[in-house]
Write a protein that holds these residues in place. Structure first.
Motif, PDB file in Angstrom:
ATOM      1  N   HIS A   4       0.963  -0.948  -0.013  1.00  0.00           N
ATOM      2  CA  HIS A   4      -0.295   0.261   0.378  1.00  0.00           C
ATOM      3  C   HIS A   4       0.962   1.353  -0.324  1.00  0.00           C
ATOM      4  O   HIS A   4       1.714   1.666   0.768  1.00  0.00           O
ATOM      5  N   THR A   6       0.977   5.376   0.277  1.00  0.00           N
ATOM      6  CA  THR A   6      -0.525   6.437   0.860  1.00  0.00           C
ATOM      7  C   THR A   6       1.184   7.401   0.971  1.00  0.00           C
ATOM      8  O   THR A   6       2.137   7.848   0.852  1.00  0.00           O
ATOM      9  N   PRO A  12      -2.060   7.254  -5.079  1.00  0.00           N
ATOM     10  CA  PRO A  12      -1.626   6.307  -4.014  1.00  0.00           C
ATOM     11  C   PRO A  12      -2.824   5.318  -3.802  1.00  0.00           C
ATOM     12  O   PRO A  12      -3.943   5.441  -4.098  1.00  0.00           O
ATOM     13  N   GLN A  53       2.850  -1.376   4.339  1.00  0.00           N
ATOM     14  CA  GLN A  53       2.802   0.688   3.476  1.00  0.00           C
ATOM     15  C   GLN A  53       3.999   1.219   3.704  1.00  0.00           C
ATOM     16  O   GLN A  53       4.522   1.879   4.803  1.00  0.00           O
ATOM     17  N   VAL A  55       4.615   4.950   3.697  1.00  0.00           N
ATOM     18  CA  VAL A  55       4.075   6.362   3.421  1.00  0.00           C
ATOM     19  C   VAL A  55       4.904   7.391   3.489  1.00  0.00           C
ATOM     20  O   VAL A  55       6.143   7.431   3.420  1.00  0.00           O
TER      21      VAL A  55
END
Length: 138
Positions: A4, A6, A12, A53, A55
């Motif tokens: 993921h 983001t 995203p 994830q 970021v």
């Protein structure tokens, strides 16, 4: 592997990438960094871990979903695949060097698949493993 992406990124979302892909590949798959944003402390050369994830461009940047400060080290169970080195240092008997070795093992092996793999990290013997086992998970 699925990751993921983001934060300050053009597109995203959740992306499927080949095994062995690196953070830079995930950023590229998500269309690159948004205008005016920076990758900051993000290690673009690090191998990805399935389910993580990424970021991008945030203050206090984390690279995994569970990379948040530890509230109470005595009761927290850390995920070996998403804990930061700072979080790993909160484990009993784990200092800066051992935390770095755990993170290096994770990065070079594509993540932990079992807690028992901690035994393969240099500096973790049977006694230390018994201390750490109830405090970590994968």
């Amino acid at each position: 592997m699925t990751v993921h992406v983001t934060g300050k990124i053009r597109k995203p979302g959740v992306y499927l990438l080949p095994a062995g892909a690196r953070v830079t590949d995930a950023v590229a798959a998500a269309g690159g960094v948004s205008r005016g944003a920076s990758t900051g402390p993000l290690n673009l050369a690090r191998r990805l871990i399935d389910g993580e994830q990424i970021v991008v461009g945030t203050t206090g940047q984390a690279t995994q979903a569970h990379a948040s400060p530890i509230a109470d080290p005595a009761t927290t169970v850390l995920d070996l695949n998403s804990a930061t080195t700072d979080q790993l240092e909160q484990l009993p008997g784990v200092g800066e060097v051992l935390a770095a070795r755990i993170a290096e093992f994770r990065d070079t092996h594509g993540g932990f698949t079992t807690v028992e793999q901690l035994r393969e990290v240099t500096g973790i013997g049977p006694r230390k493993y018994d201390e750490l086992k109830p405090k970590v998970r994968v």
